[in-house]
Design an enzyme around this catalytic site. Structure first.
Site, PDB file in Angstrom:
ATOM      1  N   GLY A  16      30.703  31.272  60.510  1.00  0.00           N
ATOM      2  CA  GLY A  16      31.999  31.690  61.062  1.00  0.00           C
ATOM      3  C   GLY A  16      31.834  32.506  62.328  1.00  0.00           C
ATOM      4  O   GLY A  16      32.658  33.366  62.624  1.00  0.00           O
ATOM      5  N   GLY A  17      30.778  32.207  63.102  1.00  0.00           N
ATOM      6  CA  GLY A  17      30.506  33.021  64.301  1.00  0.00           C
ATOM      7  C   GLY A  17      31.309  32.621  65.530  1.00  0.00           C
ATOM      8  O   GLY A  17      30.992  33.038  66.636  1.00  0.00           O
ATOM      9  N   ARG A  28      34.683  33.069  66.122  1.00  0.00           N
ATOM     10  CA  ARG A  28      35.818  33.922  66.546  1.00  0.00           C
ATOM     11  C   ARG A  28      35.771  35.239  65.775  1.00  0.00           C
ATOM     12  O   ARG A  28      34.962  35.413  64.853  1.00  0.00           O
ATOM     13  CB  ARG A  28      37.151  33.199  66.343  1.00  0.00           C
ATOM     14  CG  ARG A  28      37.492  32.957  64.899  1.00  0.00           C
ATOM     15  CD  ARG A  28      38.911  32.396  64.723  1.00  0.00           C
ATOM     16  NE  ARG A  28      39.299  32.483  63.334  1.00  0.00           N
ATOM     17  CZ  ARG A  28      39.800  31.484  62.626  1.00  0.00           C
ATOM     18  NH1 ARG A  28      40.002  30.313  63.172  1.00  0.00           N
ATOM     19  NH2 ARG A  28      40.129  31.678  61.359  1.00  0.00           N
ATOM     20  N   LYS A  84      35.290  39.720  47.306  1.00  0.00           N
ATOM     21  CA  LYS A  84      34.496  40.651  48.113  1.00  0.00           C
ATOM     22  C   LYS A  84      33.753  41.656  47.221  1.00  0.00           C
ATOM     23  O   LYS A  84      32.634  42.064  47.536  1.00  0.00           O
ATOM     24  CB  LYS A  84      35.379  41.367  49.141  1.00  0.00           C
ATOM     25  CG  LYS A  84      35.866  40.451  50.251  1.00  0.00           C
ATOM     26  CD  LYS A  84      34.717  39.887  51.086  1.00  0.00           C
ATOM     27  CE  LYS A  84      35.190  39.118  52.306  1.00  0.00           C
ATOM     28  NZ  LYS A  84      34.100  38.622  53.157  1.00  0.00           N
ATOM     29  N   TYR A  87      41.007  37.762  47.222  1.00  0.00           N
ATOM     30  CA  TYR A  87      40.186  38.357  48.289  1.00  0.00           C
ATOM     31  C   TYR A  87      39.395  39.543  47.746  1.00  0.00           C
ATOM     32  O   TYR A  87      38.179  39.636  47.936  1.00  0.00           O
ATOM     33  CB  TYR A  87      41.092  38.787  49.448  1.00  0.00           C
ATOM     34  CG  TYR A  87      40.325  39.288  50.660  1.00  0.00           C
ATOM     35  CD1 TYR A  87      39.423  38.449  51.317  1.00  0.00           C
ATOM     36  CD2 TYR A  87      40.503  40.565  51.154  1.00  0.00           C
ATOM     37  CE1 TYR A  87      38.708  38.890  52.435  1.00  0.00           C
ATOM     38  CE2 TYR A  87      39.798  41.011  52.268  1.00  0.00           C
ATOM     39  CZ  TYR A  87      38.903  40.172  52.899  1.00  0.00           C
ATOM     40  OH  TYR A  87      38.192  40.613  54.003  1.00  0.00           O
ATOM     41  N   ALA A 109      38.644  40.423  44.638  1.00  0.00           N
ATOM     42  CA  ALA A 109      37.643  40.060  43.615  1.00  0.00           C
ATOM     43  C   ALA A 109      36.439  39.380  44.255  1.00  0.00           C
ATOM     44  O   ALA A 109      35.286  39.657  43.896  1.00  0.00           O
ATOM     45  CB  ALA A 109      38.279  39.147  42.565  1.00  0.00           C
ATOM     46  N   VAL A 120      30.930  26.335  54.543  1.00  0.00           N
ATOM     47  CA  VAL A 120      29.888  27.031  53.761  1.00  0.00           C
ATOM     48  C   VAL A 120      30.084  26.893  52.252  1.00  0.00           C
ATOM     49  O   VAL A 120      29.174  27.192  51.485  1.00  0.00           O
ATOM     50  CB  VAL A 120      29.788  28.529  54.138  1.00  0.00           C
ATOM     51  CG1 VAL A 120      29.272  28.703  55.554  1.00  0.00           C
ATOM     52  CG2 VAL A 120      31.109  29.259  53.915  1.00  0.00           C
TER      53      VAL A 120
HETATM   54  P1  NAD Z   1      38.467  35.208  61.420  1.00  0.00           P
HETATM   55  O1  NAD Z   1      39.405  34.397  60.620  1.00  0.00           O
HETATM   56  O2  NAD Z   1      38.782  35.493  62.830  1.00  0.00           O
HETATM   57  O3  NAD Z   1      37.009  34.548  61.387  1.00  0.00           O
HETATM   58  C1  NAD Z   1      36.510  33.919  60.249  1.00  0.00           C
HETATM   59  C2  NAD Z   1      35.572  32.803  60.679  1.00  0.00           C
HETATM   60  O4  NAD Z   1      35.071  32.145  59.505  1.00  0.00           O
HETATM   61  C3  NAD Z   1      36.274  31.751  61.508  1.00  0.00           C
HETATM   62  O5  NAD Z   1      35.402  31.284  62.524  1.00  0.00           O
HETATM   63  C4  NAD Z   1      36.538  30.631  60.502  1.00  0.00           C
HETATM   64  O6  NAD Z   1      36.649  29.353  61.074  1.00  0.00           O
HETATM   65  C5  NAD Z   1      35.276  30.753  59.650  1.00  0.00           C
HETATM   66  N1  NAD Z   1      35.393  30.144  58.330  1.00  0.00           N
HETATM   67  C6  NAD Z   1      36.388  30.313  57.417  1.00  0.00           C
HETATM   68  N2  NAD Z   1      36.139  29.561  56.324  1.00  0.00           N
HETATM   69  C7  NAD Z   1      34.982  28.902  56.560  1.00  0.00           C
HETATM   70  C8  NAD Z   1      34.203  27.978  55.814  1.00  0.00           C
HETATM   71  N3  NAD Z   1      34.584  27.548  54.606  1.00  0.00           N
HETATM   72  N4  NAD Z   1      33.044  27.525  56.355  1.00  0.00           N
HETATM   73  C9  NAD Z   1      32.656  27.930  57.575  1.00  0.00           C
HETATM   74  N5  NAD Z   1      33.351  28.786  58.332  1.00  0.00           N
HETATM   75  C10 NAD Z   1      34.498  29.269  57.829  1.00  0.00           C
HETATM   76  O7  NAD Z   1      38.270  36.544  60.582  1.00  0.00           O
HETATM   77  P2  NAD Z   1      37.415  37.882  60.798  1.00  0.00           P
HETATM   78  O8  NAD Z   1      38.336  38.999  60.624  1.00  0.00           O
HETATM   79  O9  NAD Z   1      36.568  37.813  62.000  1.00  0.00           O
HETATM   80  O10 NAD Z   1      36.519  37.811  59.474  1.00  0.00           O
HETATM   81  C11 NAD Z   1      35.112  37.749  59.448  1.00  0.00           C
HETATM   82  C12 NAD Z   1      34.624  38.355  58.153  1.00  0.00           C
HETATM   83  O11 NAD Z   1      34.912  39.758  58.160  1.00  0.00           O
HETATM   84  C13 NAD Z   1      35.266  37.783  56.903  1.00  0.00           C
HETATM   85  O12 NAD Z   1      34.289  37.614  55.902  1.00  0.00           O
HETATM   86  C14 NAD Z   1      36.257  38.858  56.488  1.00  0.00           C
HETATM   87  O13 NAD Z   1      36.503  38.862  55.108  1.00  0.00           O
HETATM   88  C15 NAD Z   1      35.534  40.104  56.929  1.00  0.00           C
HETATM   89  N6  NAD Z   1      36.432  41.263  57.115  1.00  0.00           N
HETATM   90  C16 NAD Z   1      37.366  41.270  58.118  1.00  0.00           C
HETATM   91  C17 NAD Z   1      38.180  42.389  58.271  1.00  0.00           C
HETATM   92  C18 NAD Z   1      39.189  42.507  59.374  1.00  0.00           C
HETATM   93  O14 NAD Z   1      39.815  43.577  59.483  1.00  0.00           O
HETATM   94  N7  NAD Z   1      39.384  41.501  60.211  1.00  0.00           N
HETATM   95  C19 NAD Z   1      38.071  43.480  57.390  1.00  0.00           C
HETATM   96  C20 NAD Z   1      37.144  43.415  56.374  1.00  0.00           C
HETATM   97  C21 NAD Z   1      36.306  42.308  56.259  1.00  0.00           C
END
Ligand code: NAD
Length: 281
Positions: free
Chosen positions: A11-12, A14, A160, A156, A158, A62
């Protein structure tokens, strides 16, 4: 220190993953990114590494083991090794009361957030063991480790919680190998996650979470660079004494983590808030 290291960031393309990708490329690493959407992957590479010399972008889900195996095989073919795995791909999943959740969407949240992380670890660990070193960084979040369970976000929360539990147990399992596995909680970063919550509306998300997201969207939220900087620290040899920990990119200071005694207390564990290990009672 990270020059010529090979990163695999799920998910790198965005959000937080994109920021980690940028930091890794700037540090001289070679990076493989993947997501389910090849257009966002190609766009990210064009932005971060326009010649594409040090990058590889792949369309991978994934949650599908065969696709993860392909991802790892193609990474090895292109770069010959994997030094750092960042399990960043994740989704919020269904928002709202459990009885209103679509159970397939609930299951899919576990499949991506937990099983996606498990699949990638299982595929990459033999390579790291063979190389005699490795770093795995899992994205936690949902405030797990804090005192507030996320009602209306049960899938979400559960999933995490499970990622952190998995990290603690796996870190213990590879004790003795030179492989460190930790979690990062990135803070509240304005990404697609924020928009997804707002799109679901106040009635589903509940007024606390909805208003918090609205406020976060307005005030800019936490920078994704906090998580990226913490990821660079956890990917480096400077953190070789840290494993099985849940680290907040927002509240934990990188400088304070050079203390080698860090493994001896529960401050950086899932049960960090009440600081009370059940087996210590
Ligand atoms: P985002 O939606 O911008 O990015 C998530 C990325 O994961 C995207 O590129 C998406 O296409 C990819 N993705 C989703 N499902 C996928 C799959 N099945 N296979 C491959 N790629 C997949 O979100 P983000 O906020 O950048 O989130 C990144 C991580 O950080 C996540 O694990 C999220 O739970 C965690 N997180 C985010 C926040 C926040 O405040 N944004 C807070 C806590 C944790």
């Amino acid at each position: 220190m990270l020059k010529n290291k090979v990163f695999l960031i799920t998910g790198g393309a965005r959000g937080i993953g994109l920021s980690i990708y940028k930091y890794a490329i700037n540090a001289g690493a070679m990076v493989v990114i993947c997501s389910r959407n090849i257009d966002e992957v190609n766009k990210a590479i064009l932005e971060v590494d326009p010649t594409g010399k040090n990058s590889l972008g792949l369309k991978v889900d994934v949650s599908i083991i065969m696709e993860v195996k392909g991802l790892v095989a193609k990474t090895l073919k292109k770069f010959g090794k994997i030094d750092v795995l960042v399990n960043n791909a994740g989704i919020y999943g269904p928002i709202g009361l459990l009885e209103t959740n679509n159970i397939d969407e609930w299951q899919q949240t576990v499949n991506i957030n937990l099983m996606g992380t498990v699949n990638c670890c299982q595929a990459v660990l033999p390579i790291m063991k063979k190389n005699g070193l490795g770093k795995i960084i899992n994205l936690a979040g949902a405030g797990v480790g804090g005192s507030k369970p996320l009602a209306r976000f049960t899938a979400y929360f559960a999933s995490k919680m499970a990622v952190v539990g998995f990290t603690e147990a796996l870190a213990k399992e590879v004790e003795g190998e030179d492989i460190q596995i930790n979690c990062i909680s990135p803070g509240g970063v304005n990404t697609y996650f924020t928009q997804w919550l707002l799109n679901n509306g106040e009635e589903k998300a509940g007024s606390d979470m909805y208003n918090q997201a609205l406020k976060q969207k307005e005030n800019g939220g936490d920078s994704p660079e906090l998580a990226a900087k913490m990821a660079m620290f956890l990917a480096s040899t400077k953190s070789n004494h840290i494993t099985g920990k849940l680290i907040s990119a927002k509240w934990d200071l990188i400088e304070s983590m050079s203390d080698k005694n860090i493994l001896k207390n529960s401050l950086y564990n899932l049960r960090r808030i009440d600081n009370n290990f059940f087996y210590e009672k």
